[in-house]
Design a protein around this motif. Structure first.
Motif, PDB file in Angstrom:
ATOM      1  N   ILE A 223       0.828  -1.209   0.000  1.00  0.00           N
ATOM      2  CA  ILE A 223       0.000   0.000   0.000  1.00  0.00           C
ATOM      3  C   ILE A 223       0.862   1.259   0.000  1.00  0.00           C
ATOM      4  O   ILE A 223       0.523   2.268  -0.622  1.00  0.00           O
ATOM      5  N   GLY A 224       2.013   1.176   0.692  1.00  0.00           N
ATOM      6  CA  GLY A 224       2.906   2.332   0.794  1.00  0.00           C
ATOM      7  C   GLY A 224       3.957   2.395  -0.294  1.00  0.00           C
ATOM      8  O   GLY A 224       4.830   3.271  -0.270  1.00  0.00           O
ATOM      9  N   ALA A 225       3.894   1.479  -1.250  1.00  0.00           N
ATOM     10  CA  ALA A 225       4.733   1.514  -2.455  1.00  0.00           C
ATOM     11  C   ALA A 225       6.231   1.470  -2.182  1.00  0.00           C
ATOM     12  O   ALA A 225       7.009   2.172  -2.825  1.00  0.00           O
ATOM     13  N   GLY A 226       6.652   0.643  -1.211  1.00  0.00           N
ATOM     14  CA  GLY A 226       8.087   0.505  -0.992  1.00  0.00           C
ATOM     15  C   GLY A 226       8.458   0.244   0.447  1.00  0.00           C
ATOM     16  O   GLY A 226       7.608   0.253   1.330  1.00  0.00           O
ATOM     17  N   CYS A 227       9.757   0.005   0.649  1.00  0.00           N
ATOM     18  CA  CYS A 227      10.269  -0.296   1.988  1.00  0.00           C
ATOM     19  C   CYS A 227      11.525   0.533   2.233  1.00  0.00           C
ATOM     20  O   CYS A 227      11.713   1.579   1.613  1.00  0.00           O
ATOM     21  N   THR A 228      12.392   0.073   3.117  1.00  0.00           N
ATOM     22  CA  THR A 228      13.602   0.839   3.418  1.00  0.00           C
ATOM     23  C   THR A 228      14.533   0.917   2.209  1.00  0.00           C
ATOM     24  O   THR A 228      15.164   1.947   1.975  1.00  0.00           O
ATOM     25  N   SER A 229      14.643  -0.155   1.434  1.00  0.00           N
ATOM     26  CA  SER A 229      15.518  -0.113   0.258  1.00  0.00           C
ATOM     27  C   SER A 229      14.941   0.797  -0.821  1.00  0.00           C
ATOM     28  O   SER A 229      15.652   1.638  -1.389  1.00  0.00           O
ATOM     29  N   GLY A 230      13.650   0.646  -1.106  1.00  0.00           N
ATOM     30  CA  GLY A 230      13.030   1.441  -2.161  1.00  0.00           C
ATOM     31  C   GLY A 230      12.904   2.906  -1.825  1.00  0.00           C
ATOM     32  O   GLY A 230      13.242   3.790  -2.634  1.00  0.00           O
ATOM     33  N   HIS A 231      12.401   3.214  -0.630  1.00  0.00           N
ATOM     34  CA  HIS A 231      12.181   4.611  -0.248  1.00  0.00           C
ATOM     35  C   HIS A 231      13.422   5.262   0.364  1.00  0.00           C
ATOM     36  O   HIS A 231      13.811   6.368  -0.030  1.00  0.00           O
TER      37      HIS A 231
ATOM     38  N   GLY B 207      20.018   2.230 -21.409  1.00  0.00           N
ATOM     39  CA  GLY B 207      19.792   3.450 -22.187  1.00  0.00           C
ATOM     40  C   GLY B 207      18.623   4.275 -21.715  1.00  0.00           C
ATOM     41  O   GLY B 207      18.535   5.474 -22.005  1.00  0.00           O
ATOM     42  N   ASN B 208      17.686   3.660 -20.980  1.00  0.00           N
ATOM     43  CA  ASN B 208      16.502   4.376 -20.498  1.00  0.00           C
ATOM     44  C   ASN B 208      16.260   4.065 -19.025  1.00  0.00           C
ATOM     45  O   ASN B 208      16.486   2.945 -18.574  1.00  0.00           O
ATOM     46  N   PHE B 209      15.778   5.069 -18.297  1.00  0.00           N
ATOM     47  CA  PHE B 209      15.459   4.879 -16.891  1.00  0.00           C
ATOM     48  C   PHE B 209      14.107   4.193 -16.733  1.00  0.00           C
ATOM     49  O   PHE B 209      13.189   4.397 -17.539  1.00  0.00           O
ATOM     50  N   ASP B 210      13.994   3.380 -15.714  1.00  0.00           N
ATOM     51  CA  ASP B 210      12.736   2.730 -15.341  1.00  0.00           C
ATOM     52  C   ASP B 210      12.513   3.028 -13.861  1.00  0.00           C
ATOM     53  O   ASP B 210      12.864   2.240 -12.986  1.00  0.00           O
ATOM     54  N   LEU B 211      11.921   4.188 -13.591  1.00  0.00           N
ATOM     55  CA  LEU B 211      11.828   4.688 -12.223  1.00  0.00           C
ATOM     56  C   LEU B 211      10.402   5.078 -11.867  1.00  0.00           C
ATOM     57  O   LEU B 211       9.619   5.490 -12.734  1.00  0.00           O
ATOM     58  N   ALA B 212      10.063   4.946 -10.594  1.00  0.00           N
ATOM     59  CA  ALA B 212       8.778   5.448 -10.098  1.00  0.00           C
ATOM     60  C   ALA B 212       8.836   6.967 -10.104  1.00  0.00           C
ATOM     61  O   ALA B 212       9.786   7.565  -9.596  1.00  0.00           O
ATOM     62  N   MET B 213       7.815   7.599 -10.677  1.00  0.00           N
ATOM     63  CA  MET B 213       7.847   9.052 -10.837  1.00  0.00           C
ATOM     64  C   MET B 213       6.693   9.772 -10.133  1.00  0.00           C
ATOM     65  O   MET B 213       6.631  10.983 -10.155  1.00  0.00           O
ATOM     66  N   SER B 214       5.796   9.018  -9.507  1.00  0.00           N
ATOM     67  CA  SER B 214       4.635   9.644  -8.868  1.00  0.00           C
ATOM     68  C   SER B 214       5.057  10.629  -7.782  1.00  0.00           C
ATOM     69  O   SER B 214       6.004  10.382  -7.027  1.00  0.00           O
ATOM     70  N   THR B 215       4.353  11.739  -7.709  1.00  0.00           N
ATOM     71  CA  THR B 215       4.599  12.748  -6.674  1.00  0.00           C
ATOM     72  C   THR B 215       3.447  12.822  -5.669  1.00  0.00           C
ATOM     73  O   THR B 215       3.478  13.641  -4.756  1.00  0.00           O
ATOM     74  N   GLU B 216       2.448  11.964  -5.849  1.00  0.00           N
ATOM     75  CA  GLU B 216       1.269  12.019  -4.986  1.00  0.00           C
ATOM     76  C   GLU B 216       1.560  11.404  -3.613  1.00  0.00           C
ATOM     77  O   GLU B 216       2.271  10.406  -3.492  1.00  0.00           O
ATOM     78  N   ILE B 217       1.001  12.026  -2.580  1.00  0.00           N
ATOM     79  CA  ILE B 217       1.127  11.510  -1.210  1.00  0.00           C
ATOM     80  C   ILE B 217      -0.284  11.427  -0.606  1.00  0.00           C
ATOM     81  O   ILE B 217      -0.652  12.204   0.280  1.00  0.00           O
ATOM     82  N   PRO B 218      -1.107  10.490  -1.089  1.00  0.00           N
ATOM     83  CA  PRO B 218      -2.483  10.364  -0.603  1.00  0.00           C
ATOM     84  C   PRO B 218      -2.529   9.693   0.771  1.00  0.00           C
ATOM     85  O   PRO B 218      -1.541   9.074   1.208  1.00  0.00           O
TER      86      PRO B 218
END
Length: 326
Positions: free
Chosen positions: A101-109, A264-275
């Motif tokens: 639900i929080g879209a990540g953990c200590t490594s991701g965030h 050659g291309n980034f594959d990154l989470a780009m969301s800026t929302e904090i619902p």
């Protein structure tokens, strides 16, 4: 004890692993999604990464046993009589549900997100850290019981002499990440490019896992000690070195990476929302993390060392799956 040398060296391993992954593959390491997706979504590209972490545990067990973690009995068992397997199940389920639900953990965030200066990850880290610290204080989960304060600084300057193999790995990792692999990435084509990509994933997992062991992140005493900041005598600041020697260098280095070398291309989470849902997820993750001091990366690494952690992993996967249905 505040083992600053070990924690700093471990953080450097994590820095090498995360930068290798980002610079070469254009992505950040997120163990919560990597573990779940490999098993249930057949995301085979994550297998080398996870294999690297597991191999790091086997390596430490065989060649550097001084970095093997301990797993003392939680105060929730001794003070409240909670069954050990129930405790592992609750903690794992909360971490799984929360990371989905929080879209990540200590490594991701914390490692990936803060290194990119993502406001969304800053909010996540602040939220799950506050939840873990608050729970730790509320239930008196601090594991340190010695007379000497846990924040006492231990400067073990003999570290590099006493741990020549770990020192050699650090140097070899630095040469590969900042020298050999960038060169090979520019030359590799076809099958060799695919093979190199899998090696990069494996190396990142292995270096990350070594970093988890050397820094103490797989050590429950260290993690709970770090989360005991509101109980000053039990507070162990060692893991703060991960911010100093992993995240801060990444912030500087990653800003100068214009595109990944291998993909050659980034594959990154780009969301800026904090619902609200996102924040609730990180509260749940923080509570699960605070109960036992285990998050997905260290949980995977510890599955080699402790059988009971496999109960935690199963519960984590169950919670993560439920989170995807909500």
């Amino acid at each position: 004890m505040f083992s600053i040398i070990e924690a700093s060296v471990g953080a450097l391993f994590i820095q090498l692993a995360s930068t290798n992954y980002y610079w070469q593959l254009g992505s950040t390491i997120g163990f919560s999604s990597a573990i779940y997706n490999t098993i249930f979504e057949k995301a085979t590209k994550n297998i080398p990464l996870l294999t690297g972490v597991l191999c790091s545990s086997l390596f430490i067990k065989e060649y550097a046993p001084s970095f093997l973690p301990d797993f003392p009995t939680s105060n929730l068992i001794t003070n409240f009589g909670i069954d050990k397997l129930v405790l592992f199940s609750i903690a794992g389920a909360l971490v799984g549900l929360g990371t989905k639900i929080g879209a990540g953990c200590t490594s991701g965030h914390m490692i990936g997100g803060l290194s990119r200066l993502r406001v969304r990850s800053m909010a996540a880290v602040a939220t799950f850290s506050a939840a873990a610290i608050g729970l730790n204080k509320l239930l008196d989960l601090g594991l340190h019981s010695a007379v000497e304060p846990n924040y006492t600084l231990v400067l073990s300057w003999g570290f590099f002499k006493e741990n020549k193999l770990i020192t050699g790995l650090l140097i070899a990792g630095f040469i590969q990440v900042y020298g050999l692999l960038p060169y090979l990435s520019q030359k590799a084509k076809g099958f060799y490019k695919c093979l190199l990509g899998n090696y990069i994933r494996f190396l990142s997992g292995f270096l990350f896992g070594i970093g988890l062991h050397v820094s103490g992140m797989v050590n429950v005493t260290k993690t709970i000690g770090f989360l005991s900041i509101l109980d000053w005598k039990k507070f162990d600041p060692s893991l703060a070195m991960i911010i100093v020697f992993a995240v801060i260098p990444n912030v500087i280095i990653w800003r100068n990476i214009k595109k990944p070398l291998l993909t050659g291309n980034f594959d990154l989470a780009m969301s800026t929302e904090i619902p609200p849902r996102f924040l609730i997820g990180n509260v749940l993750f923080g509570l699960g993390w605070g109960i036992l001091g285990i998050c997905p990366g260290p949980g995977l690494a510890n599955s080699i060392h402790f059988r009971d952690v496999n109960i935690w992993l199963i519960s984590f996967l169950t919670g993560h799956g439920i989170g995807g249905l909500l």
